[in-house]
Design a protein around this motif. Structure first.
Motif, PDB file in Angstrom:
ATOM      1  N   PHE A 170       0.854  -1.171   0.000  1.00 15.21           N
ATOM      2  CA  PHE A 170       0.000   0.000   0.000  1.00 15.21           C
ATOM      3  C   PHE A 170       0.897   1.230   0.000  1.00 15.21           C
ATOM      4  N   ARG A 171       0.515   2.243  -0.766  1.00 11.61           N
ATOM      5  CA  ARG A 171       1.329   3.457  -0.844  1.00 11.61           C
ATOM      6  C   ARG A 171       1.242   4.224   0.471  1.00 11.61           C
ATOM      7  N   THR A 172       2.393   4.525   1.044  1.00 12.01           N
ATOM      8  CA  THR A 172       2.453   5.287   2.298  1.00 12.01           C
ATOM      9  C   THR A 172       3.153   6.632   2.123  1.00 12.01           C
ATOM     10  N   MET A 173       3.741   6.836   0.953  1.00  9.42           N
ATOM     11  CA  MET A 173       4.484   8.073   0.681  1.00  9.42           C
ATOM     12  C   MET A 173       3.769   8.917  -0.375  1.00  9.42           C
ATOM     13  N   ARG A 174       4.101  10.187  -0.383  1.00  7.20           N
ATOM     14  CA  ARG A 174       3.571  11.077  -1.410  1.00  7.20           C
ATOM     15  C   ARG A 174       4.156  10.724  -2.771  1.00  7.20           C
ATOM     16  N   VAL A 175       3.394  10.961  -3.811  1.00  7.89           N
ATOM     17  CA  VAL A 175       3.880  10.756  -5.174  1.00  7.89           C
ATOM     18  C   VAL A 175       5.089  11.657  -5.412  1.00  7.89           C
ATOM     19  N   GLY A 176       6.133  11.122  -6.009  1.00  7.25           N
ATOM     20  CA  GLY A 176       7.333  11.899  -6.261  1.00  7.25           C
ATOM     21  C   GLY A 176       8.444  11.635  -5.260  1.00  7.25           C
ATOM     22  N   THR A 177       8.175  10.798  -4.252  1.00  9.73           N
ATOM     23  CA  THR A 177       9.212  10.441  -3.285  1.00  9.73           C
ATOM     24  C   THR A 177      10.316   9.661  -3.997  1.00  9.73           C
ATOM     25  N   PRO A 178      11.594   9.960  -3.744  1.00 18.66           N
ATOM     26  CA  PRO A 178      12.692   9.210  -4.381  1.00 18.66           C
ATOM     27  C   PRO A 178      12.528   7.711  -4.188  1.00 18.66           C
ATOM     28  N   ASN A 179      12.787   6.953  -5.235  1.00 22.10           N
ATOM     29  CA  ASN A 179      12.583   5.511  -5.219  1.00 22.10           C
ATOM     30  C   ASN A 179      13.789   4.800  -4.611  1.00 22.10           C
ATOM     31  N   VAL A 180      13.970   5.000  -3.311  1.00 22.83           N
ATOM     32  CA  VAL A 180      15.065   4.367  -2.576  1.00 22.83           C
ATOM     33  C   VAL A 180      14.517   3.847  -1.252  1.00 22.83           C
ATOM     34  N   ALA A 181      15.320   3.036  -0.554  1.00 15.74           N
ATOM     35  CA  ALA A 181      14.913   2.576   0.767  1.00 15.74           C
ATOM     36  C   ALA A 181      14.722   3.783   1.679  1.00 15.74           C
ATOM     37  N   THR A 182      13.761   3.701   2.585  1.00 18.90           N
ATOM     38  CA  THR A 182      13.424   4.866   3.394  1.00 18.90           C
ATOM     39  C   THR A 182      14.578   5.358   4.262  1.00 18.90           C
ATOM     40  N   ASP A 183      15.504   4.457   4.622  1.00 22.19           N
ATOM     41  CA  ASP A 183      16.620   4.920   5.446  1.00 22.19           C
ATOM     42  C   ASP A 183      17.604   5.766   4.651  1.00 22.19           C
ATOM     43  N   ARG A 184      17.446   5.794   3.319  1.00 24.28           N
ATOM     44  CA  ARG A 184      18.309   6.635   2.489  1.00 24.28           C
ATOM     45  C   ARG A 184      17.775   8.060   2.374  1.00 24.28           C
ATOM     46  N   LEU A 185      16.528   8.268   2.806  1.00 25.30           N
ATOM     47  CA  LEU A 185      15.927   9.601   2.754  1.00 25.30           C
ATOM     48  C   LEU A 185      16.377  10.429   3.952  1.00 25.30           C
ATOM     49  N   GLU A 186      16.672  11.683   3.716  1.00 31.73           N
ATOM     50  CA  GLU A 186      17.124  12.551   4.801  1.00 31.73           C
ATOM     51  C   GLU A 186      16.051  12.741   5.866  1.00 31.73           C
ATOM     52  N   ASP A 187      14.797  12.832   5.441  1.00 36.89           N
ATOM     53  CA  ASP A 187      13.702  13.001   6.394  1.00 36.89           C
ATOM     54  C   ASP A 187      12.497  12.235   5.856  1.00 36.89           C
ATOM     55  N   ALA A 188      12.498  10.935   6.108  1.00 36.58           N
ATOM     56  CA  ALA A 188      11.474  10.066   5.535  1.00 36.58           C
ATOM     57  C   ALA A 188      10.064  10.477   5.930  1.00 36.58           C
ATOM     58  N   LYS A 189       9.890  10.917   7.170  1.00 36.78           N
ATOM     59  CA  LYS A 189       8.548  11.246   7.639  1.00 36.78           C
ATOM     60  C   LYS A 189       7.938  12.420   6.888  1.00 36.78           C
ATOM     61  N   SER A 190       8.774  13.286   6.348  1.00 33.98           N
ATOM     62  CA  SER A 190       8.249  14.432   5.599  1.00 33.98           C
ATOM     63  C   SER A 190       7.610  13.990   4.286  1.00 33.98           C
ATOM     64  N   TYR A 191       7.954  12.796   3.822  1.00 32.73           N
ATOM     65  CA  TYR A 191       7.382  12.258   2.584  1.00 32.73           C
ATOM     66  C   TYR A 191       6.125  11.431   2.844  1.00 32.73           C
ATOM     67  N   MET A 192       5.909  11.030   4.082  1.00 34.47           N
ATOM     68  CA  MET A 192       4.790  10.161   4.406  1.00 34.47           C
ATOM     69  C   MET A 192       3.474  10.914   4.468  1.00 34.47           C
ATOM     70  N   THR A 193       2.420  10.232   4.062  1.00 37.79           N
ATOM     71  CA  THR A 193       1.084  10.783   4.238  1.00 37.79           C
ATOM     72  C   THR A 193       0.637  10.433   5.659  1.00 37.79           C
ATOM     73  N   SER A 194      -0.397  11.097   6.137  1.00 42.86           N
ATOM     74  CA  SER A 194      -0.877  10.819   7.494  1.00 42.86           C
ATOM     75  C   SER A 194      -1.429   9.396   7.603  1.00 42.86           C
ATOM     76  N   VAL A 195      -2.145   8.964   6.578  1.00 42.96           N
ATOM     77  CA  VAL A 195      -2.643   7.586   6.560  1.00 42.96           C
ATOM     78  C   VAL A 195      -1.464   6.614   6.422  1.00 42.96           C
ATOM     79  N   GLY A 196      -0.479   7.020   5.636  1.00 43.59           N
ATOM     80  CA  GLY A 196       0.701   6.189   5.442  1.00 43.59           C
ATOM     81  C   GLY A 196       1.439   5.898   6.731  1.00 43.59           C
ATOM     82  N   ARG A 197       1.528   6.889   7.607  1.00 46.13           N
ATOM     83  CA  ARG A 197       2.209   6.690   8.900  1.00 46.13           C
ATOM     84  C   ARG A 197       1.509   5.603   9.701  1.00 46.13           C
ATOM     85  N   LEU A 198       0.179   5.626   9.671  1.00 44.01           N
ATOM     86  CA  LEU A 198      -0.591   4.659  10.447  1.00 44.01           C
ATOM     87  C   LEU A 198      -0.444   3.241   9.888  1.00 44.01           C
TER      88      LEU A 198
END
Length: 203
Positions: free
Chosen positions: A55-83
């Motif tokens: 299920f998609r948990t990130m906003r469209v346009g998020t870099p296609n890499v593992a989340t630990d490679r993102l500088e601030d992964a939570k900033s890309y997450m949707t509110s439903v995605g976090r849950l």
């Protein structure tokens, strides 16, 4: 016989969980623009690539890499995605992968297509011959806290000791870990001092 059981169980679970599928899908569509499913090429059995579903948990346009490679992964997450991510409900669509034969219930987590180091280490250890799983020995022993070398060693242990008994233990421990949200790390900054090159289970 095992393959028949995987097809049967995954199909039954897809039917049983269809109301949850529908609810999560509606929430995702109402919460942000974009598709319900996140698809990504992952490394499967014998290093063959396959299309992986979550299920998609990130906003469209998020870099296609593992989340630990993102500088601030939570900033890309949707509110439903976090849950759904916190509860691991985003993993449910992998039942489709099991039904198709790309994955199994228990095995090494499938690496991203561009996780070349992990692919190399697993190939050297012989782990690449295994069908990737929704959960595995590494997931109940550190998950995101493990770097590529540690994950490979844990996957090697599973390869050398795999059995029905071990699979059942991993499945039970996975439920326990999910309920406690153990081992989940989001974003590079949050754990850069702990592990520099670990891979998460994906977006």
């Amino acid at each position: 016989m095992k393959r028949f059981l995987e097809i049967l169980v995954s199909l039954i679970l897809l039917i049983i969980l269809s109301p949850l599928f529908l609810i999560i899908s509606i929430l995702i569509k109402l919460n942000s623009k974009g598709p319900v499913f996140f698809t990504q090429m992952r490394i499967g059995e014998n290093n063959h690539l396959f299309k992986f579903y979550k299920f998609r948990t990130m906003r469209v346009g998020t870099p296609n890499v593992a989340t630990d490679r993102l500088e601030d992964a939570k900033s890309y997450m949707t509110s439903v995605g976090r849950l759904v991510r916190k509860t691991s409900l985003d993993e449910i669509p992998q039942l489709i992968n099991i039904f198709k034969g790309d994955m199994t219930f228990v095995g090494p987590r499938p690496a991203l297509y561009n996780q070349y180091k992990l692919k190399e280490l697993r190939t050297q250890a012989g782990v690449h011959v295994l069908v990737p799983g929704v959960t595995g020995w590494a997931q109940i022993n550190g998950r995101d806290h493990n770097d590529d070398f540690q994950k490979t060693e844990l996957d090697r242990y599973y390869l050398e000791n795999k059995s029905v008994k071990l699979d059942i233990k991993i499945l039970f421990m996975t439920v326990f870990k999910v309920l406690r949200a153990e081992g989940v790390l989001e974003g590079k900054n949050k754990h850069i001092e702990e592990v520099e090159h670990n891979d998460s289970i994906g977006n």
